[in-house]
Design an enzyme around this catalytic site. Structure first.
Site, PDB file in Angstrom:
ATOM      1  N   LYS A  57      -5.554  18.715  59.084  1.00  0.00           N
ATOM      2  CA  LYS A  57      -5.653  17.925  57.856  1.00  0.00           C
ATOM      3  C   LYS A  57      -7.063  18.028  57.276  1.00  0.00           C
ATOM      4  CE  LYS A  57      -4.183  13.413  56.070  1.00  0.00           C
ATOM      5  NZ  LYS A  57      -5.338  13.028  55.247  1.00  0.00           N
ATOM      6  N   HIS A  69       0.203   8.422  31.394  1.00  0.00           N
ATOM      7  CA  HIS A  69       0.802   7.348  32.201  1.00  0.00           C
ATOM      8  C   HIS A  69       1.212   7.869  33.585  1.00  0.00           C
ATOM      9  CE1 HIS A  69       1.213   4.732  28.600  1.00  0.00           C
ATOM     10  NE2 HIS A  69       1.442   5.884  27.988  1.00  0.00           N
ATOM     11  N   SER A  93      -9.008  14.488  59.956  1.00  0.00           N
ATOM     12  CA  SER A  93      -8.336  13.478  60.763  1.00  0.00           C
ATOM     13  C   SER A  93      -8.664  13.673  62.230  1.00  0.00           C
ATOM     14  CB  SER A  93      -6.828  13.551  60.556  1.00  0.00           C
ATOM     15  OG  SER A  93      -6.156  12.675  61.445  1.00  0.00           O
TER      16      SER A  93
END
Length: 471
Positions: A330, A194, A324
């Site tokens: 990034k 979950h 990016s």
């Protein structure tokens, strides 16, 4: 063959049963192909070359069978030889540029079948003695109909693409996943159910699960490939085999089997494979399952690699490109993203195939070209992205061993191993205290003197927990 009347600049005039048609002078195709080009400027995408090559193989072997059968007097040895030779060139990809018909055409594939007949007739006539020596219908299409040839070509192209492209790519991905599983065999980390902390697992165990998914998909492909290896050839127009000599379909299928190494046979039930496309629907269903498997794996990996500071950061994926245009440094999980985009396309293709398969009416399904295009696209996309994913992403995955262990040790779910010692209720209370105080479960057990040192070591053996059983 459609007769050549005269040249008119860049065009020549051909005719068929409906009259005259202007055809580009240099084209190997003739009137019926040109009509299809003009009738169907829909997607501006032609049928996949794999289907063209399969059509060439079928025409070549049909010509050889016809030439050897006295029941087919129009195709003598000389005509059979030149038709087969020309068809072999089509099968080899020599004349791919001569197949201009759009994917979205007559639903039986008649336009592509006649395109093939006309190109082969032109090439064969050039060998035999001039224009018109070989007729596209009487000679190249002898003992055949679009209704058995085109679906047979689709079946053949799908079987070849699955066995020659998709299966090797998936096998490579499974192999690389198994290699990573072995490398990560003792890297303990928190399990998650979950998306919440669960009892520990090893990173290697997770990767064996991924490998097992792909290996199961490989197994699932076996029976559906066997299904599409049952060819409609020999059934001609409606499955009765009208105008085909006895044994024609079986003989062509046997020659194709020898040529390709596939277990190709004439279908035992022509009415089933003429009126329905269930075998293609089944293939597409397995391709959808492959896409589901890849999506689960790709999503797990990009979750596990999320960060580098604000995410899970349990693993590092290879850096492939800047991520990016505005954020320096990034790096994104680009191949995992490509995998899930491919999967989305495959899901859509499968929906199209399922609908197309449901549209058979009596002895004909008129969605075959669309279904073929969707299935071939799915096979190609899955093959390409699986190999890229294996070699350029999965093979280079690194584990942050210390981070994985730290997260596992900090997870309150390790209290599960206390159940045999103190019971579920007391263990649950410790979990709540751990969450509220920020102290680890092990610290709280120590403070409360609930277990001996030996019992604590046994209960909090993370690798032991990951391997299951009692502490």
């Amino acid at each position: 063959m459609s007769e050549t009347h005269h040249a008119d600049g860049d065009f020549r005039i051909e005719h068929d049963s409906m009259g005259e048609v202007r055809v580009p002078s240099a084209a190997k195709w003739a009137a019926q192909t040109q009509r299809a080009v003009e009738n169907f400027p829909v997607s501006h995408r032609t049928i996949d070359a794999r289907i063209v090559h399969a059509l060439g193989m079928i025409k070549a072997e049909a010509a050889r069978v016809n030439a050897a059968d006295p029941q087919v007097p129009k195709v003598d040895a000389a005509i059979g030889e030149v038709v087969a030779a020309a068809a072999d060139e089509v099968a080899a990809g020599t004349w791919d540029a001569e197949f201009p018909v759009d994917v979205y055409q007559t639903g039986s594939g008649t336009s592509s079948n006649m395109n093939t007949n006309e190109v082969i007739a032109t090439l064969a006539s050039e060998r035999l003695g001039g224009p018109g020596s070989v007729h596209p219908n009487d000679h190249v299409n002898a003992s055949q109909s679009s209704n058995d040839v085109f679906p047979s070509a689709v079946h053949l192209a799908v079987a070849l693409a699955v066995t020659g492209e998709l299966r090797p790519a998936l096998a490579r991905l499974a192999e690389v996943l198994r290699e990573r599983a072995e490398a990560f065999g003792e890297v303990v980390k928190p399990g998650r159910t979950h998306l919440m902390d669960a009892t520990p697992v090893t990173l290697g165990q997770e990767f064996t699960g991924y490998a097992g998914q792909i290996e199961a998909d490989l197994d699932r492909l076996e029976p559906v490939v066997a299904d599409v290896c049952r060819l409609p050839i020999g059934g001609t127009a409606v499955g009765t085999g009208i105008n085909a000599p006895a044994g024609f379909g079986a003989a062509v299928a046997a020659r194709l089997a020898e040529r390709t190494g596939l277990p190709l046979v004439e279908t035992p039930n022509h009415f089933a494979v003429h009126g329905a496309r269930d075998d293609l629907v089944a293939v597409s269903g397995v391709l959808r399952t492959v896409a589901v498997s890849l999506t689960k794996i790709a999503n797990d990996l990009r979750w596990a690699a999320s960060g580098p500071r604000a995410g899970l950061a349990e693993i590092h994926l290879p850096d492939l490109q800047p991520g990016s245009s505005i954020m320096p440094g990034k790096v994104n999980p680009v191949l995992a993203e490509a995998v899930t985009q491919v999967a989305a396309r495959v899901f859509g293709n499968d929906a199209s195939v399922a609908f197309g398969g449901s549209q058979g009416n009596f002895e004909m399904n008129v969605y075959v070209p669309m279904m073929a295009d969707a299935i071939i696209e799915s096979i190609v996309l899955l093959s390409n992205v699986s190999r890229l994913f294996a070699d350029n992403c999965v093979a280079g995955i690194e584990a942050d061993v210390e981070r994985c262990r730290a997260l596992a040790e900090a997870s309150p779910s390790i209290a599960t191993s206390l159940n045999p010692f103190i019971g579920y209720e007391k263990a649950a209370a410790l979990v709540h205290d751990s969450i509220e105080t920020g102290k680890s479960v092990r610290e709280l057990v120590n403070e409360a003197n609930l277990l001996s040192d030996d019992e604590i070591d046994r209960a909090f053996d993370l690798l032991g927990q990951a391997r299951g059983g009692l502490a």
